[in-house]
Design an enzyme around this catalytic site. Structure first.
Site, short mmCIF file in Angstrom:
data_model
loop_
_atom_site.label_atom_id
_atom_site.label_comp_id
_atom_site.label_asym_id
_atom_site.label_seq_id
_atom_site.Cartn_x
_atom_site.Cartn_y
_atom_site.Cartn_z
N GLU A 152 43.04 45.49 39.55
CA GLU A 152 43.60 46.72 39.13
C GLU A 152 42.40 48.00 39.09
O GLU A 152 42.63 49.09 38.55
CB GLU A 152 44.36 47.05 37.67
CG GLU A 152 45.56 46.22 37.59
CD GLU A 152 45.83 45.71 36.26
OE1 GLU A 152 45.15 45.78 35.36
OE2 GLU A 152 46.79 44.66 36.32
N ASP A 190 42.88 40.07 30.72
CA ASP A 190 43.40 41.07 29.72
C ASP A 190 42.91 40.48 28.39
O ASP A 190 43.05 39.35 28.31
CB ASP A 190 45.02 40.82 30.07
CG ASP A 190 45.35 41.74 30.77
OD1 ASP A 190 44.59 42.61 31.43
OD2 ASP A 190 46.79 42.00 31.00
N HIS A 198 41.46 45.24 28.99
CA HIS A 198 40.57 44.50 29.72
C HIS A 198 39.20 43.86 29.07
O HIS A 198 38.66 44.89 28.47
CB HIS A 198 40.23 45.03 31.25
CG HIS A 198 41.47 45.00 32.06
ND1 HIS A 198 41.56 46.08 33.10
CD2 HIS A 198 42.74 44.23 31.82
CE1 HIS A 198 42.78 45.76 33.60
NE2 HIS A 198 43.64 44.77 32.98
#
Length: 586
Positions: free
Chosen positions: A332, A356, A523
């Site tokens: 991401e 995550d 994260h």
């Protein structure tokens, strides 16, 4: 191109007529010992030993200090370690280059003690505005004792490894492939942060460049054939959770595209001289990237294979060419988490594992959902670390060190047998098309060994700037049926690690829930071992305050002048000092 180096400055009492002459060999010997300690214990990202340069003269005054500074300016010296056994003239001998990271080792010896010089020159650094690390052994050494004490060795190595981590960032780039993913602020590239705090240039490449290179076949065809064959023979395809299954032909096409994509992402960031042979000199140069990120969701993944396989393999310690330096790729395009991954890799040599920080599972919740009463490391609950993308396969923990403990090794120490076992314990499942409509493959494994870990995150807070969060803790092992139940509640096709921070009587670490509540973003990245003290040292060099950590205060090693901003509350002093000194590269 010269690698960043540590410059060693031998400082001496400049008085001629017997004093200086009697000390030349002692100071020179200290410099040689410091050089040997660094070169035997510190490493570059490529696994080779850190290089040191010793000043061509001992330094008894400014003339010689200037001479050595000129020498170092040609040797890419990123940090200096000044060493002495005796009294010297502080301001006349100190390193005043504003761009070098500085430390001074003063010998704890009652005969012309280097400690007196150390104290005087630390005062000079503080008053002149040059942060410097003070290295001073705890025990007094005998005049004829030539051994370097262990506590001094530890601080020399800690300083040098962190300084080299800073030096390896200078004039490199963070390559954004794409832009902001799903409104995640970590993937918003703050060029002030990268340029001013890290010395890194942000580069931007549209995701369409990957597709262009696929369609125009701008990649090494021989390596593609080798990589695809390796994937077919070594990467197990896992179960497909989707209601509408793809055909074998469709899956094979996804694999072919995914392998090409992996090569292309690497080439975009690092370059590839082999592309010159197909007439693509511009693409062959790359972007001089140190690390990068791939946006993926959603503009890409809604119609093309996701980046999960590419990210996982590039972040791992090996691929079809065998072991090699991991290339950090953030899922991401979370550049702040890529920075955390770099910090972890730079001080350990290990692949850093992206995740995550997904769910806090309290003991009551674990028992309610699974029927199991948590025990051992899991007794106070745990945090489920899970993400579809760039978790390095090394995070499984199958490697073993000299004590036969499961670990994540520095990448150059992984064996073929360990690589094979990582692949055997990983499945690459067809991607969940509720998330990834274009398909692709997600790596699936579980960290099934109890290991000491450090979880890391870099955040940016308006009004403060960048901050670092560090949590030392452990991966914990739970019964298989418990792991499966919890795993399936999120996504059973993604890699999983259950993490517990070390608790202590301190805000953010009194229980697992309070830690989860204080974590700064969605994260984080982890590496093997408890390395919080090393990360705090590195962060202080970059003038980034530490907002959350569970490292014992006596292990914290920061510039001596930070103590001038307060000693009662080290975190508050950290904020005041870093704000005053400002970004290293501004």
């Amino acid at each position: 191109m010269l690698k960043p180096r540590i410059g060693i400055r031998a400082i001496i009492d400049g008085r001629r007529g017997g004093i200086r002459e009697s000390l030349e060999s002692v100071c020179a010997d200290m410099a040689q010992k410091a050089k040997r300690i660094i070169e035997e214990n510190c490493f570059y990202l490529d696994g080779t030993a850190v290089e040191c340069v010793i000043g061509e003269t001992t330094i008894g005054g400014f003339s010689e200090a200037s001479q050595v500074e000129e020498q170092f300016s040609k040797e890419n010296v990123t940090a200096t370690l000044s060493v002495t056994s005796c009294w010297c003239y502080g301001t006349e001998t100190m390193d005043t280059n504003p761009m070098t990271i500085k430390a001074v080792w003063g010998l704890n010896n009652p005969n012309r003690p280097g400690a007196v010089y150390l104290a005087a020159v630390m005062a000079a650094h503080a008053q002149k505005g040059y942060p410097a690390f003070s290295i001073y052994g705890e025990d007094v050494q005998n005049p004829d004792d030539s051994e370097v004490p262990e506590d001094v060795k530890t601080k020399i190595v800690q300083f040098a490894q962190a300084a080299i981590a800073v030096g390896q960032m200078k004039n490199r780039s963070y390559v954004n492939i794409g832009a902001v993913s799903m409104g995640i602020m970590g993937s918003y590239c703050d060029h002030h942060f990268f340029q001013e705090y890290l010395g890194i240039r942000p580069e931007f490449v549209d995701m369409s460049e990957i597709n262009r290179r696929v369609q125009l076949e701008i990649y090494d065809h021989d390596e593609y054939d080798k990589a695809l064959d390796w994937v077919k023979n070594n990467c197990k395809e896992g179960f497909d959770k989707n209601q509408q299954l793809k055909t074998r032909e469709e899956l094979d096409k996804d694999w072919e595209y995914t392998v090409k994509m992996t090569l292309i992402i690497r080439d975009i960031i690092q370059g590839n001289p082999k592309l010159k042979k197909i007439g693509r000199e511009e693409e062959a140069r790359g972007h001089h990237g140190l690390f990068g990120g791939f946006q993926g969701q959603r503009q890409w993944t809604d119609f093309l294979p996701n980046g999960d396989f590419s990210e996982a393999i590039l972040n791992s310690s090996f691929d079809w060419n065998g072991k090699r330096q991991p290339l950090i790729i953030a899922t991401e395009n979370d550049g702040l988490n890529a920075t955390a991954m770099y910090f972890g890799q730079a001080v350990t040599g290990q692949p850093a594992v992206f995740a995550d920080v997904r769910t806090y599972w309290s003991p009551k919740s674990i028992e309610r959902f699974t029927g199991w009463v948590p025990e051992g490391k899991a007794k106070d609950g745990f945090i489920h670390l899970i993400n579809s993308g760039s978790a390095a396969l090394d995070g499984i923990g199958v490697a073993q060190n000299e004590q036969n403990e499961h670990c994540i090794k520095p990448w150059w120490k992984t064996t073929e047998a360990e690589q094979k076992k990582m692949l055997e314990m990983t499945e690459f499942c067809p991607a969940d098309r509720d998330y990834f409509r274009g398909g692709g493959f997600s790596s699936r494994f579980i960290t099934n060994y109890e290991m000491p870990l450090t979880l890391i995150r870099v955040n940016i807070v308006d009004g403060v700037g960048p901050t670092l969060q560090v949590a030392e803790g452990y991966s914990c092992v739970v019964p298989e049926n418990v792991a499966d139940t919890i795993w399936k509640l999120t996504d059973y096709t993604w890699p999983t690690t259950f993490f517990v921070p070390n608790l202590k009587d301190k805000n953010g670490f009194r229980d697992v829930h309070s830690f989860m509540s204080q974590w700064g973003a969605n994260h984080g990245a982890f590496v093997y071992g408890h390395i919080g003290k090393d990360l705090i040292t590195l962060s202080s060099m970059l003038r980034i305050p530490v907002a959350l950590h569970n490292v014992d205060d006596q292990l914290i090693f920061r510039p001596h002048s930070f103590g001038g901003f307060g000693t009662e509350n080290l975190e508050s002093a950290d904020y005041r000092a870093t704000k005053y000194y400002g970004p290293l590269f501004k």
